[in-house]
Design an enzyme around this catalytic site. Structure first.
Site, PDB file in Angstrom:
ATOM      1  N   GLN A 131       0.847  -1.151   0.061  1.00 28.86           N
ATOM      2  CA  GLN A 131       0.192  -0.138  -0.117  1.00 28.86           C
ATOM      3  C   GLN A 131       0.969   1.451  -0.008  1.00 28.86           C
ATOM      4  OE1 GLN A 131      -2.017   0.554   4.103  1.00 28.86           O
ATOM      5  NE2 GLN A 131      -3.497   1.591   2.787  1.00 28.86           N
ATOM      6  N   GLY A 132       0.778   2.020  -1.001  1.00 31.44           N
ATOM      7  CA  GLY A 132       1.583   3.282  -1.158  1.00 31.44           C
ATOM      8  C   GLY A 132       0.279   4.535  -0.748  1.00 31.44           C
ATOM      9  N   TYR A 133       0.219   4.756   0.428  1.00 31.38           N
ATOM     10  CA  TYR A 133      -0.437   5.967   0.928  1.00 31.38           C
ATOM     11  C   TYR A 133       0.239   6.831   1.420  1.00 31.38           C
ATOM     12  CZ  TYR A 133      -5.444   4.052   0.203  1.00 31.38           C
ATOM     13  OH  TYR A 133      -6.557   3.468  -0.476  1.00 31.38           O
ATOM     14  N   SER A 134       0.916   6.643   2.596  1.00 31.11           N
ATOM     15  CA  SER A 134       1.459   7.465   3.310  1.00 31.11           C
ATOM     16  C   SER A 134       2.719   8.149   2.644  1.00 31.11           C
ATOM     17  CB  SER A 134       2.035   6.994   4.875  1.00 31.11           C
ATOM     18  OG  SER A 134       0.755   6.474   5.419  1.00 31.11           O
ATOM     19  N   SER A 166       4.579  -1.226   4.315  1.00 27.83           N
ATOM     20  CA  SER A 166       4.336  -2.459   4.741  1.00 27.83           C
ATOM     21  C   SER A 166       4.899  -3.394   3.615  1.00 27.83           C
ATOM     22  CB  SER A 166       3.392  -2.948   5.365  1.00 27.83           C
ATOM     23  OG  SER A 166       3.155  -2.168   6.653  1.00 27.83           O
ATOM     24  N   GLU A 249      -9.312  -1.976   4.910  1.00 32.96           N
ATOM     25  CA  GLU A 249      -7.933  -2.330   5.707  1.00 32.96           C
ATOM     26  C   GLU A 249      -8.327  -2.307   7.287  1.00 32.96           C
ATOM     27  OE1 GLU A 249      -5.155   0.915   5.490  1.00 32.96           O
ATOM     28  OE2 GLU A 249      -3.616  -0.253   6.402  1.00 32.96           O
ATOM     29  N   GLU A 382      -6.476   8.384  17.233  1.00 30.52           N
ATOM     30  CA  GLU A 382      -7.311   9.759  17.496  1.00 30.52           C
ATOM     31  C   GLU A 382      -7.839  10.002  16.031  1.00 30.52           C
ATOM     32  OE1 GLU A 382      -3.783   8.967  17.967  1.00 30.52           O
ATOM     33  OE2 GLU A 382      -3.717   9.515  19.925  1.00 30.52           O
TER      34      GLU A 382
HETATM   35  C1  LIG Z   1       3.354  -0.721  11.443  1.00 27.03           C
HETATM   36  C2  LIG Z   1       2.922   0.104  10.587  1.00 27.03           C
HETATM   37  C3  LIG Z   1       2.461  -0.146   9.266  1.00 27.03           C
HETATM   38  C4  LIG Z   1       2.265   0.923   8.094  1.00 27.03           C
HETATM   39  N1  LIG Z   1       1.799   0.455   6.813  1.00 27.03           N
HETATM   40  C5  LIG Z   1       1.770   1.386   6.132  1.00 27.03           C
HETATM   41  C6  LIG Z   1       1.460   1.014   4.465  1.00 27.03           C
HETATM   42  O1  LIG Z   1       1.331  -0.102   4.330  1.00 27.03           O
HETATM   43  N2  LIG Z   1       1.334   1.690   3.739  1.00 27.03           N
HETATM   44  C7  LIG Z   1       1.108   3.320   4.178  1.00 27.03           C
HETATM   45  O2  LIG Z   1       0.868   3.868   3.173  1.00 27.03           O
HETATM   46  N3  LIG Z   1       1.239   3.591   5.502  1.00 27.03           N
HETATM   47  C8  LIG Z   1       1.359   2.639   6.402  1.00 27.03           C
HETATM   48  N4  LIG Z   1       1.884   3.052   7.783  1.00 27.03           N
HETATM   49  C9  LIG Z   1       1.728   4.667   7.977  1.00 27.03           C
HETATM   50  C10 LIG Z   1       0.388   5.100   9.018  1.00 27.03           C
HETATM   51  O3  LIG Z   1      -0.833   4.873   8.032  1.00 27.03           O
HETATM   52  C11 LIG Z   1       0.668   6.373   9.302  1.00 27.03           C
HETATM   53  O4  LIG Z   1       1.802   6.354  10.055  1.00 27.03           O
HETATM   54  C12 LIG Z   1      -0.610   6.896  10.145  1.00 27.03           C
HETATM   55  O5  LIG Z   1      -1.595   7.217   9.169  1.00 27.03           O
HETATM   56  C13 LIG Z   1      -0.155   8.209  10.947  1.00 27.03           C
HETATM   57  O6  LIG Z   1       0.515   9.093   9.918  1.00 27.03           O
HETATM   58  P1  LIG Z   1       1.933   9.763  10.579  1.00 27.03           P
HETATM   59  O7  LIG Z   1       2.837   8.854  11.010  1.00 27.03           O
HETATM   60  O8  LIG Z   1       2.459  10.697   9.421  1.00 27.03           O
HETATM   61  O9  LIG Z   1       1.597  10.284  11.968  1.00 27.03           O
HETATM   62  P2  LIG Z   1       0.918  11.840  12.040  1.00 27.03           P
HETATM   63  O10 LIG Z   1      -0.447  12.179  11.003  1.00 27.03           O
HETATM   64  O11 LIG Z   1       2.062  12.943  11.809  1.00 27.03           O
HETATM   65  O12 LIG Z   1       0.117  12.076  13.483  1.00 27.03           O
HETATM   66  C14 LIG Z   1       1.104  12.390  14.710  1.00 27.03           C
HETATM   67  C15 LIG Z   1       0.038  12.304  15.884  1.00 27.03           C
HETATM   68  O13 LIG Z   1      -0.636  13.440  15.709  1.00 27.03           O
HETATM   69  C16 LIG Z   1      -2.172  12.858  15.854  1.00 27.03           C
HETATM   70  N5  LIG Z   1      -2.983  13.549  14.987  1.00 27.03           N
HETATM   71  C17 LIG Z   1      -2.824  13.886  13.769  1.00 27.03           C
HETATM   72  N6  LIG Z   1      -3.784  14.529  13.207  1.00 27.03           N
HETATM   73  C18 LIG Z   1      -4.847  14.587  14.300  1.00 27.03           C
HETATM   74  C19 LIG Z   1      -6.032  15.359  14.287  1.00 27.03           C
HETATM   75  N7  LIG Z   1      -6.552  16.034  13.100  1.00 27.03           N
HETATM   76  N8  LIG Z   1      -6.674  15.211  15.399  1.00 27.03           N
HETATM   77  C20 LIG Z   1      -5.999  14.463  16.432  1.00 27.03           C
HETATM   78  N9  LIG Z   1      -4.942  14.072  16.413  1.00 27.03           N
HETATM   79  C21 LIG Z   1      -4.243  14.086  15.508  1.00 27.03           C
HETATM   80  C22 LIG Z   1      -1.914  11.401  15.424  1.00 27.03           C
HETATM   81  O14 LIG Z   1      -3.171  10.638  15.923  1.00 27.03           O
HETATM   82  C23 LIG Z   1      -0.601  10.921  16.061  1.00 27.03           C
HETATM   83  O15 LIG Z   1      -0.787  10.683  17.427  1.00 27.03           O
HETATM   84  C24 LIG Z   1       2.192   2.099   8.645  1.00 27.03           C
HETATM   85  C25 LIG Z   1       2.201   2.586   9.930  1.00 27.03           C
HETATM   86  C26 LIG Z   1       2.746   1.590  10.836  1.00 27.03           C
HETATM   87  C27 LIG Z   1       3.020   2.181  12.350  1.00 27.03           C
END
Ligand SMILES: Cc1cc2nc3c(=O)[nH]c(=O)nc-3n(C[C@H](O)[C@H](O)[C@H](O)COP(=O)(O)OP(=O)(O)OC[C@H]3O[C@@H](n4cnc5c(N)ncnc54)[C@H](O)[C@@H]3O)c2cc1C
Length: 397
Positions: A131-134, A166, A249, A382
């Site tokens: 999955q290429g989202y983040s 992942s 998902e 959150e």
């Molecule tokens: C084990 C693992 C596997 C993953 N696999 C994939 C994958 O295969 N493909 C992919 O694309 N991504 C993947 N991800 C990424 C994952 O989707 C993101 O880490 C997640 O969406 C959070 O984004 P971020 O890490 O940029 O944190 P941020 O968005 O920067 O968030 C930081 C903190 O701020 C809080 N926050 C942010 N915005 C708000 C808001 N509006 N209200 C309240 N709190 C808020 C969050 O809850 C968090 O605690 C994976 C992550 C993990 C840990």
């Protein structure tokens, strides 16, 4: 259960007796026994035999249409196949993002050609998906993603970076979100597209996690050509597809923790408790005894709730915002369970490596650290709470 369903169950049991390798029985939760498929996977003879047998019967995707190689079964029969496989504590014959995420999404939004090209390969375990989202600056606020796709006529030229991909290094294809209209409102300029990872310009590098494992990667895309035939739904309308996939998902993540494998998990927590607190008929530490009872009860209740929703889904309902409820609860419950296991083991759970600790204890420490990511992956707790507040409870912004 109707007579027809009972007859079907007998048939599945008889088939499993013959088809399911003995060496995999009792290994349902063993990470090394899971079969993910794909060109890069090295499978044991037992895994290969189990996958082949299930593919032949359509049981890797029991409810998908027969025309693509699925079992063509109704939801009840499909659930029964899964529960009979679990009864023998076997791993699923195939797992992964193809079956749980992109497959259901293509069934809903894909063109006929996309379905014919991809679904049979997913069902047969030939292609593994990631999955290429983040992106480095787009996680929770996914719609601000910047990976750009320039329109070059019959194809796009894609440049940018994805992160936390992942199993990116083990996958063959990626479904990803790209920005096709930088001038549009951010949700409106996004396109959902499929990428063969062998395409020139793709570089994938594993990232090491706190648990010591490297299950995910950073993905760099430099002048990558992707045909417009790989766009799912219309150009600039990918956000709807992206959200539908996120629903699948979250269901998948919640199902992992409310999966009906809880009996085996409960046995393992109880046996750790007995080993460390003494087995004199009653666990000696009243506080840990209470915590243990609470976790086991909560796991059972969660499993039953997930089951009840799955029963409701037999009417053909697609995952809605309530999948966020399960995602939050299931992942936080899993963390509580790992914290309990660490408390039960005491100082043994401080081991990271070295001879002073058993394999079992080292694995527990790493599993505990890995569980920290559960409330981040698939959208943080959150963010799920925001979705529940707005879309389930209807609270004002
Ligand atoms: C084990 C693992 C596997 C993953 N696999 C994939 C994958 O295969 N493909 C992919 O694309 N991504 C993947 N991800 C990424 C994952 O989707 C993101 O880490 C997640 O969406 C959070 O984004 P971020 O890490 O940029 O944190 P941020 O968005 O920067 O968030 C930081 C903190 O701020 C809080 N926050 C942010 N915005 C708000 C808001 N509006 N209200 C309240 N709190 C808020 C969050 O809850 C968090 O605690 C994976 C992550 C993990 C840990």
């Amino acid at each position: 259960m109707t007579t027809a369903l009972e007859a079907f169950r007998r048939d599945v049991r008889a088939w499993l007796e013959k088809a399911a390798p003995k060496g995999l029985r009792g290994h349902g939760s063993d990470p090394d026994a899971q079969i993910w498929g794909g060109k890069k996977e090295r499978r044991s003879p037992d895994q290969e035999a189990w996958l082949r047998a299930a593919v032949e019967r359509g049981f890797t995707a029991p409810t998908w249409p027969k025309e693509f190689g699925g079992g063509g079964l109704g939801k009840e029969e499909g659930a029964l196949v899964t529960s009979e496989i679990r009864r023998l504590d076997l791993p699923a014959p195939l797992t992964g993002f193809g079956l749980s995420m992109i497959g259901p999404t293509l069934l809903q939004y894909g063109t006929e050609q996309q379905k014919r090209d991809h679904l049979p390969k997913i069902i047969r375990g030939e292609i593994r998906w990631c999955q290429g989202y983040s992106e480095p600056n787009a996680g929770s606020d996914l719609a601000s993603l910047q990976c750009s796709a320039a329109d070059e006529g019959d194809h796009f030229l894609v440049n940018g970076q994805k992160t936390w991909t992942s199993y990116g290094d083990k996958a063959d294809w990626m479904f990803l979100l790209v920005r096709t209209d930088p001038a549009a409102k951010k949700q409106q300029g996004i396109t959902f597209i499929l990428l063969d990872l062998d395409t020139p310009g793709v570089t994938i590098r594993p990232i090491r996690l706190i648990s010591g494992a490297s299950p995910f990667c950073e993905t760099f895309l430099e002048n990558v050509r992707i045909s417009k035939q790989n766009v799912v739904t219309d150009i600039n309308h990918g956000w709807t597809v992206a959200k539908a996939l996120l629903g699948h998902e979250r269901e998948m993540i919640a199902a992992v923790f409310g999966s009906g494998r809880n009996a085996a998990r409960a046995d393992s927590v109880v046996s750790v408790a007995k080993r460390h607190l003494g087995d004199t008929g009653r666990l000696s530490d009243p506080v840990l005894r209470d915590r243990l009872a609470q976790v086991l009860m909560d796991e059972k209740c969660f499993e039953l709730t997930v089951q009840r929703t799955a029963d409701g889904a037999r009417a053909g309902r697609r995952p809605g915002p309530e999948s966020s409820l399960f995602k939050v609860y299931g992942t936080e419950l899993n963390q509580r369970r790992h914290e309990l296991l660490c408390s039960l083991r005491g100082p043994e759970s401080l081991g990271w490596e070295g001879e002073g600790f058993s394999e079992d204890a080292l694995q527990q420490t790493r599993d505990w650290l890995r569980s920290r990511g559960n409330t981040i992956e698939g959208g943080t707790s959150e963010i799920q709470l925001n979705i529940i507040a707005k879309r389930v409870l209807g609270l004002p912004d």
